[in-house]
Structure formats: structure tokens, C-alpha cells
Design an enzyme around this catalytic site. Structure first.
Site, PDB file in Angstrom:
ATOM      1  CB  CYS A 161     -50.564 -24.511  25.649  1.00  0.00           C
ATOM      2  SG  CYS A 161     -51.766 -23.476  24.803  1.00  0.00           S
ATOM      3  CG  HIS A 167     -48.589 -20.103  23.615  1.00  0.00           C
ATOM      4  ND1 HIS A 167     -48.643 -19.960  22.259  1.00  0.00           N
ATOM      5  CD2 HIS A 167     -49.623 -20.943  23.943  1.00  0.00           C
ATOM      6  CE1 HIS A 167     -49.659 -20.669  21.775  1.00  0.00           C
ATOM      7  NE2 HIS A 167     -50.270 -21.260  22.782  1.00  0.00           N
TER       8      HIS A 167
END
Length: 336
Positions: free
Chosen positions: A131, A244
Site C-alpha cells: 500500500c 497512510h
């Protein structure tokens, strides 16, 4: 892709549910979607538009009935079942790390290297990157194309949803306990995550880098197709539920023109600049939540080095960082 039969493996997990959500946004009919998970989830029902999809036991799945299998159930599951799916004629898009560095398997971010699939011997398995790697290379790619990437120093600030439902549950329960002045004991994470930062994601290796850090370093080279860059990463878990953030210092072979750098990032598909420091405009995880783009902020040249630039990027790790990227691969595979 609307006419293809798709099965989501690991459908009851965070990423699996997000994959189903994105397939629903793509208007894939419910009758073309199936869900599978471990025997513990067999028979449970998942919402899909105005329908319900019943979850099958993975051991009962006949992959010959499907065109695409999207795996998001952990590396050991992919190790066992991806070869079964491909042998049955299914294209497997794998969200785990198991096949990413396999020299016969393409590692794909569609905006960057979808054409790489033709270069690989094994075209039935397509690996979905880490990711944090995805959002980082989405910004590095246009800069590399202009200036030629030489070096990267990467620091990540990764939300607990990257660790799945158990990570989210631990942050929630610890926060509630601390606010109630109850004592807590870490279970899923090695240290308290509530109101804290943990400088470890995945296990430590003999090199003293964690597996997560090595993933970012190695996957970046494979996706960008440049083996000779110097790259280091430090990955930390932060008490954020979704989204994130990554801080990057990048050095290039050519002198960096900041206006050209900004224009290159701005014109890259799937990336959005949010960068007006005077008005406190910069991207945070909340800004990226439930959105498809990678948001870029704090773009600035190094004060003493002409060929270096720093930036901050944020992304919804469950969407572009995982589920969306996998669905985009499937769409491109069957775009005709």
C-alpha cells in the site's frame, strides 16, 4: 469487465469489503460477483447494492467458474490457492506480498507499468504492490521521467487499518480504555498504539530492516524498472484509523526545476496536489479517506542540493493502496 465473473477471496476482511464496494461503484452486477473466505465465515451475508452475497468456504470454490479472482486473504492463502485458480483458467490478482518479487510475476500499478505484464512469463498472476509503495511510486514516477531518480529516503506513517480488523479494534479499545483511565495491555501490536507511534511494521530481519521496509525498497525498484537507485525506508505505525502518509527525500541525476516537478506531478493521472502552505493547505489522512487519489503536499527543493526534492503524500490505504489498484488492474485486463 461487467460481463466477467469475479470472485473476491478474503471478502470479509477490510480490503475484501473495500474491493466489493469498488466493484459496486463500477456497476458490476451482483450475479457476476462471488465472495469466499475461511470456513468460519461460510454462510455469512455481505451487502452488495440491493442484494446480499453469501460467503463461500474457500475450499468449496470451483475457480473454473470465474474469470477473475482477487485475493486478499494473506500470503499463505495465496500461496496455496492462487496456483489452483490459475490452473483452472482464472486470472489471479493477488493483494498479498507472496508473489510480488517473483521474477516471473508482474508487479503492477496501472498508471505506471501496466504494459509490463507482456514482459513476464506468467501472465495469469498479477501482484498488487504494498500500500505505501503504491502511493510513493505514483509521485516518484513523473519525477523520475523528468529528472532520473538516483536516491530515495522514505519514512512512512501507516494507519492501523493496514494491519486489518485486529489493528483497528486494538486502537479503538485502547483509546476507550485510556480515556476511561483503565489500564491496557497490547495484544496485536508489540507496543501501545493509542496516543503512540510504533517504529515497526512486520517482523525485523537480519539486516535490522523490517519486512515492510524491505518490501518498499525492493518493490519500488521493480515497479519503476530501475535497479541501481539507492533507497532506504523506515516504516512506522501511527494511531490513525485510515490513510497512510509518506515523507520522501529524493535525489535525481538532473538538476531539479521546481515548476517542472510540480507540473509533472500535477499532470500524472491519479495524483492530486494539495499544497498551499500560506493557507495551511496540505493533505492529511482525513483528507484522503474514501478518495481514490494520492494527495501530494510540502513539495520543496533541498536548500543546498540542486538535484533533490522532498514531498509528503497521503492516500487511503484501503482504496488506491489495495482494493482500487486491484480493480483497476482487472478493468485494464478486460477493457475491450
Amino acid at each position: 469487465m461487467r460481463n466477467k465473473k469475479i470472485i473476491v477471496v478474503g471478502a470479509t476482511g477490510k480490503v475484501g469489503r473495500e474491493i466489493l464496494s469498488i466493484l459496486r461503484e463500477e456497476n458490476i452486477p451482483a450475479q457476476n460477483i462471488a465472495a469466499a473466505a475461511s470456513y468460519r465465515s461460510k454462510g455469512s451475508l455481505l451487502d452488495y447494492s440491493n442484494s446480499k452475497i453469501e460467503v463461500s468456504d474457500l475450499d468449496d470454490v470451483d475457480f473454473a467458474s470465474y474469470d477473475i479472482a482477487i485475493f486478499s486473504a494473506g500470503g499463505e492463502v495465496s500461496k496455496k490457492y492462487v496456483p489452483i485458480a490459475t490452473k483452472a483458467g482464472c486470472v489471479a490478482i493477488d493483494n498479498t506480498s507472496y508473489f510480488r518479487m517473483d521474477k516471473t510475476v508482474p508487479l503492477v500499478v496501472p498508471e505506471i507499468n501496466f504494459s509490463d505484464i507482456e514482459k513476464y512469463e506468467n501472465k495469469k498472476i498479477i501482484a498488487n504492490p504494498n500500500c505505501s509503495t503504491i502511493q510513493t511510486v505514483m509521485v516518484l514516477k513523473p519525477l523520475h521521467d523528468i529528472f532520473g531518480l538516483k536516491e530515495a529516503v522514505i519514512s512512512t506513517y501507516q494507519s492501523v487499518s493496514g494491519a486489518g480488523q485486529k489493528g483497528v479494534a486494538e486502537l479503538l479499545s485502547q483509546t476507550q480504555d485510556l480515556l476511561s483511565r483503565n489500564s491496557i495491555e497490547p495484544h496485536y501490536f508489540k507496543k501501545q498504539i493509542a496516543f503512540n507511534i510504533i517504529p515497526q511494521i512486520d517482523v525485523f530481519t537480519d539486516s535490522l530492516y523490517t519486512k515492510e521496509e524491505l518490501k518498499m525498497m525492493n518493490e519500488t525498484k521493480k515497479i519503476l524498472g530501475i535497479d541501481n537507485i539507492e533507497i532506504t525506508a523506515t516504516c512506522a505505525r501511527v494511531p490513525v484509523f485510515v490513510g497512510h502518509a509518506v515523507s520522501v527525500f529524493a535525489k535525481f541525476h538532473k538538476t531539479v526545476d521546481l515548476k517542472k516537478a510540480v507540473a509533472g506531478i500535477e499532470n500524472f493521472n491519479g495524483v492530486k496536489i494539495m499544497d498551499d502552505p500560506k493557507n495551511y493547505e496540505y493533505a492529511t489522512p482525513l483528507d484522503a479517506a474514501s478518495k481514490n487519489e494520492v494527495f501530494v503536499s510540502r513539495i520543496r527543493k533541498h536548500p543546498t542540493t540542486d538535484n533533490a526534492i522532498s514531498f509528503w503524500c497521503v492516500c487511503d490505504n484501503l482504496r488506491k493502496g489495495a482494493a482500487l489498484n486491484a480493480v483497476q488492474i482487472a478493468k485494464r485486463l478486460f477493457s475491450d
